[in-house]
Design a protein around this motif. Structure first.
Motif, PDB file in Angstrom:
ATOM      1  N   LEU A 181      41.667  35.097  42.242  1.00  0.00           N
ATOM      2  CA  LEU A 181      41.539  34.532  43.588  1.00  0.00           C
ATOM      3  C   LEU A 181      42.868  34.596  44.338  1.00  0.00           C
ATOM      4  O   LEU A 181      42.907  34.858  45.548  1.00  0.00           O
ATOM      5  N   LYS A 182      43.980  34.384  43.635  1.00  0.00           N
ATOM      6  CA  LYS A 182      45.293  34.503  44.276  1.00  0.00           C
ATOM      7  C   LYS A 182      45.558  35.935  44.719  1.00  0.00           C
ATOM      8  O   LYS A 182      46.173  36.183  45.763  1.00  0.00           O
ATOM      9  N   THR A 183      45.105  36.902  43.903  1.00  0.00           N
ATOM     10  CA  THR A 183      45.276  38.307  44.268  1.00  0.00           C
ATOM     11  C   THR A 183      44.478  38.636  45.521  1.00  0.00           C
ATOM     12  O   THR A 183      44.976  39.311  46.434  1.00  0.00           O
ATOM     13  N   LEU A 184      43.240  38.153  45.581  1.00  0.00           N
ATOM     14  CA  LEU A 184      42.407  38.377  46.767  1.00  0.00           C
ATOM     15  C   LEU A 184      43.006  37.679  47.985  1.00  0.00           C
ATOM     16  O   LEU A 184      43.008  38.229  49.092  1.00  0.00           O
ATOM     17  N   ALA A 185      43.521  36.456  47.775  1.00  0.00           N
ATOM     18  CA  ALA A 185      44.120  35.730  48.888  1.00  0.00           C
ATOM     19  C   ALA A 185      45.363  36.446  49.413  1.00  0.00           C
ATOM     20  O   ALA A 185      45.575  36.553  50.631  1.00  0.00           O
ATOM     21  N   ALA A 186      46.189  36.943  48.493  1.00  0.00           N
ATOM     22  CA  ALA A 186      47.392  37.669  48.917  1.00  0.00           C
ATOM     23  C   ALA A 186      47.029  38.947  49.657  1.00  0.00           C
ATOM     24  O   ALA A 186      47.685  39.326  50.630  1.00  0.00           O
ATOM     25  N   LYS A 187      45.979  39.602  49.186  1.00  0.00           N
ATOM     26  CA  LYS A 187      45.533  40.838  49.847  1.00  0.00           C
ATOM     27  C   LYS A 187      45.110  40.572  51.293  1.00  0.00           C
ATOM     28  O   LYS A 187      45.417  41.352  52.201  1.00  0.00           O
ATOM     29  N   MET A 209      50.860  34.788  34.020  1.00  0.00           N
ATOM     30  CA  MET A 209      51.687  33.667  34.435  1.00  0.00           C
ATOM     31  C   MET A 209      53.164  34.036  34.417  1.00  0.00           C
ATOM     32  O   MET A 209      53.576  34.988  33.756  1.00  0.00           O
ATOM     33  N   HIS A 210      53.948  33.228  35.151  1.00  0.00           N
ATOM     34  CA  HIS A 210      55.414  33.370  35.138  1.00  0.00           C
ATOM     35  C   HIS A 210      56.018  32.018  35.492  1.00  0.00           C
ATOM     36  O   HIS A 210      55.630  31.392  36.495  1.00  0.00           O
ATOM     37  N   ASP A 211      56.936  31.562  34.647  1.00  0.00           N
ATOM     38  CA  ASP A 211      57.579  30.262  34.849  1.00  0.00           C
ATOM     39  C   ASP A 211      56.567  29.134  35.007  1.00  0.00           C
ATOM     40  O   ASP A 211      56.721  28.238  35.861  1.00  0.00           O
ATOM     41  N   GLY A 212      55.506  29.191  34.223  1.00  0.00           N
ATOM     42  CA  GLY A 212      54.512  28.129  34.237  1.00  0.00           C
ATOM     43  C   GLY A 212      53.529  28.185  35.385  1.00  0.00           C
ATOM     44  O   GLY A 212      52.695  27.284  35.537  1.00  0.00           O
ATOM     45  N   LYS A 213      53.588  29.204  36.214  1.00  0.00           N
ATOM     46  CA  LYS A 213      52.684  29.324  37.355  1.00  0.00           C
ATOM     47  C   LYS A 213      51.801  30.557  37.213  1.00  0.00           C
ATOM     48  O   LYS A 213      52.244  31.598  36.732  1.00  0.00           O
ATOM     49  N   ILE A 214      50.568  30.395  37.659  1.00  0.00           N
ATOM     50  CA  ILE A 214      49.630  31.523  37.634  1.00  0.00           C
ATOM     51  C   ILE A 214      49.971  32.454  38.795  1.00  0.00           C
ATOM     52  O   ILE A 214      50.162  32.014  39.933  1.00  0.00           O
ATOM     53  N   LEU A 215      50.055  33.752  38.504  1.00  0.00           N
ATOM     54  CA  LEU A 215      50.498  34.744  39.491  1.00  0.00           C
ATOM     55  C   LEU A 215      49.346  35.575  40.027  1.00  0.00           C
ATOM     56  O   LEU A 215      48.317  35.741  39.373  1.00  0.00           O
ATOM     57  N   HIS A 216      49.546  36.130  41.226  1.00  0.00           N
ATOM     58  CA  HIS A 216      48.670  37.208  41.687  1.00  0.00           C
ATOM     59  C   HIS A 216      49.258  38.527  41.189  1.00  0.00           C
ATOM     60  O   HIS A 216      50.433  38.582  40.793  1.00  0.00           O
ATOM     61  N   ARG A 217      48.486  39.574  41.219  1.00  0.00           N
ATOM     62  CA  ARG A 217      48.937  40.872  40.693  1.00  0.00           C
ATOM     63  C   ARG A 217      49.188  41.823  41.852  1.00  0.00           C
ATOM     64  O   ARG A 217      48.259  42.326  42.492  1.00  0.00           O
ATOM     65  N   ASP A 255      43.937  47.697  46.339  1.00  0.00           N
ATOM     66  CA  ASP A 255      42.597  48.026  45.840  1.00  0.00           C
ATOM     67  C   ASP A 255      41.528  47.312  46.663  1.00  0.00           C
ATOM     68  O   ASP A 255      41.792  46.318  47.348  1.00  0.00           O
ATOM     69  N   GLU A 256      40.302  47.827  46.587  1.00  0.00           N
ATOM     70  CA  GLU A 256      39.169  47.172  47.231  1.00  0.00           C
ATOM     71  C   GLU A 256      38.869  45.848  46.528  1.00  0.00           C
ATOM     72  O   GLU A 256      39.147  45.692  45.327  1.00  0.00           O
ATOM     73  N   ASP A 257      38.257  44.918  47.276  1.00  0.00           N
ATOM     74  CA  ASP A 257      37.904  43.622  46.681  1.00  0.00           C
ATOM     75  C   ASP A 257      37.020  43.797  45.456  1.00  0.00           C
ATOM     76  O   ASP A 257      37.210  43.134  44.424  1.00  0.00           O
ATOM     77  N   PHE A 258      36.021  44.667  45.571  1.00  0.00           N
ATOM     78  CA  PHE A 258      35.099  44.899  44.449  1.00  0.00           C
ATOM     79  C   PHE A 258      35.851  45.420  43.231  1.00  0.00           C
ATOM     80  O   PHE A 258      35.578  45.024  42.098  1.00  0.00           O
ATOM     81  N   THR A 259      36.847  46.288  43.461  1.00  0.00           N
ATOM     82  CA  THR A 259      37.628  46.840  42.351  1.00  0.00           C
ATOM     83  C   THR A 259      38.443  45.749  41.665  1.00  0.00           C
ATOM     84  O   THR A 259      38.514  45.698  40.430  1.00  0.00           O
ATOM     85  N   ILE A 260      39.036  44.841  42.452  1.00  0.00           N
ATOM     86  CA  ILE A 260      39.835  43.759  41.883  1.00  0.00           C
ATOM     87  C   ILE A 260      38.968  42.862  41.008  1.00  0.00           C
ATOM     88  O   ILE A 260      39.311  42.544  39.865  1.00  0.00           O
ATOM     89  N   VAL A 261      37.808  42.454  41.549  1.00  0.00           N
ATOM     90  CA  VAL A 261      36.907  41.587  40.790  1.00  0.00           C
ATOM     91  C   VAL A 261      36.409  42.297  39.531  1.00  0.00           C
ATOM     92  O   VAL A 261      36.343  41.704  38.450  1.00  0.00           O
ATOM     93  N   SER A 262      36.092  43.569  39.656  1.00  0.00           N
ATOM     94  CA  SER A 262      35.581  44.335  38.505  1.00  0.00           C
ATOM     95  C   SER A 262      36.632  44.460  37.408  1.00  0.00           C
ATOM     96  O   SER A 262      36.317  44.346  36.217  1.00  0.00           O
TER      97      SER A 262
END
Length: 455
Positions: free
Chosen positions: A433-439, A378-386, A392-399
């Motif tokens: 999910l935010k990381t996957l969405a940003a990707k 999180m940053h400033d009260g909000k959940i962040l993507h990384r 990275d591949e989707d499978f790698t992110i989830v793993s």
């Protein structure tokens, strides 16, 4: 020449029987021990990290092993000062990290395997840090199972333990059982090798080698003296009585209920007596004839559980501090060493809060630990993507997210309030999910992703 397994088995047998270890230096000529050490080290991430020279595992060969053995055989091996780096800590401070050259790592691993085979059978079972088949969970499991009836916790922390281990004291401890001056001189050379900080040489006047593979074992050999002191002197002195006495009022009420039952009397009177009995302690917590002292150590952190008066708990704390100062030349940390009432407050040990109420010992996740883990996502009260994962591949992110949460959940397996990790799971899931969405240049619609995650 004997195989590595045979050599270590013979050394282990001498350790089990408490026999002195002589002619140990000659074991450093065994090629098989170096190959075994290489097998343990080459997969490590730090194997390719350079020390003060360009040497890494990449240049490893049997010829290199032969060169090291030749230098050792004729006592010409010289330890190289480690490269020192300062690693930032969560509290804003830094901790030093030493990076030895590859040859020093390999020889240290050979020495470590020999010393571990000999000393491991002699270490006391109350020690759990940096030992095979032991760890945080074995220490916590013992507290959970055995430490019932504890009234006071004595939390112990040794101030700058690994940096303040006295070289002369350590060598004298080794000399008690290792009867080989050449091996002792090799250890002394390692202790005094020094380090380079910003390419300026600085000697090491105390402490175990920074970043040294053998350092945790040397610290355990050193602190085993504390374990033996507690187990041989303090625990026998502050442990007495088979069981606590039964309070007179509890015994009287139990006898009264028994007589009424024997006469066949039942009903409201007996029910009221049983209710009153349930509100009484079945044992006397102030029994002067009953004491219990328990002790456990993980690296330089230790915890004692005491059933008895606070004055005696204070005396135990003073005795340990005196032993550390007089015999091991170490000091306890004033801020982290304290006495805690087990029934009303929690002691902190290995990242758990530990309390004891009656016969139940409770281990819980500290709320601030969960908040610290949540803050990472999180940053400033909000959940962040990384952003570092966007390529990275989707499978790698989830793993990766899954393995991180499993690590937290598995570490707090003994926590009675492990359900509180649900808030961390929610934050991590949204961050994933935010990381996957940003990707994929998408968005999360309909998600209340910024609600308060704290338990």
């Amino acid at each position: 020449m004997r195989s590595a397994e045979t050599t270590l088995a013979v050394i282990e047998d001498r350790g089990k029987r408490g026999l002195p270890l002589g002619d140990v230096y000659r074991q450093l000529f065994s090629t098989d021990l170096y190959l075994k050490a290489y097998g343990r080290l080459y997969r490590n991430q730090g194997a390719m990290t350079k020390g003060t020279t360009e040497e890494t595992v990449d240049g490893m060969s049997q010829r290199k092993i032969a060169e090291i053995i030749d230098l050792v055989r004729y006592e010409r091996y010289r330890w190289t000062p480690v490269r020192r780096m300062l690693i930032p800590k969560a509290n804003g401070k830094t901790r030093p990290l030493g990076i030895p050259i590859w040859s020093d790592k390999l020889l240290q691993e050979v020495m470590r395997s020999i010393l571990e085979a000999y000393y491991e059978p002699q270490f006391h079972p109350t020690s759990h840090g940096f030992r095979p088949k032991r760890g945080c969970h074995t220490a916590l499991g013992e507290i959970s199972r055995v430490w019932t009836g504890t009234k006071w916790f004595i939390e112990g922390d040794i101030q700058g333990c690994f940096d303040n281990i006295d070289h002369e004291v350590l060598v004298s401890i080794l000399r008690k059982q290792i009867q080989d001056n050449r091996f002792i001189r090799l250890v002394e050379g390692l202790l005094k090798a020094g380090y380079l900080e910003q390419w300026t040489y600085r000697p090491t006047l105390s402490g175990t080698p920074q970043g040294g593979i053998i350092s945790p074992l040397l610290a355990n050999i050193y602190l085993d003296e504390l374990d033996r002191f507690v187990e041989s002197e303090l625990i026998p002195e502050f442990t007495k009585g088979k069981r606590r006495r039964v309070p007179p009022e509890y015994k009287s009420l139990t006898n009264k209920i028994y007589r009424l039952q024997k006469k066949g009397i039942d009903g409201a009177t007996l029910q009221s007596l049983r209710k009153s009995l349930g509100n009484l302690d079945c044992t006397d917590p102030l029994d002067p004839g009953y004491r219990r002292l328990r002790y456990i150590r993980y690296a330089d952190d230790f915890l004692l559980g005491f059933a008895g008066p606070k004055e005696e708990a204070e005396a135990i704390k003073v005795r340990i501090g005196t032993f550390l100062r007089d015999h091991l030349k170490l000091e306890m940390s004033p801020e982290k060493t304290k006495i805690t009432h087990a029934g009303t407050k929690s002691a902190r040990f290995l990242g758990y809060d530990i309390s004891c109420s009656g016969r139940d010992t409770r281990l819980t996740v500290p709320p601030e630990k969960i908040k610290d883990k949540i803050a990472k996502y999180m940053h400033d009260g909000k959940i962040l993507h990384r952003t570092e994962m966007l390529n990275d591949e989707d499978f790698t992110i989830v793993s990766l997210y899954g393995s991180e949460f499993r690590g937290y959940a598995q570490y707090y397996a003994y926590a009675g309030n492990r359900c509180r990790l649900g808030s961390l799971k929610h934050v991590m899931a949204v961050s994933m999910l935010k990381t996957l969405a940003a990707k994929h240049r998408s968005t999360l619609l309909g998600w209340q992703t910024n609600s308060n995650p704290y338990p």
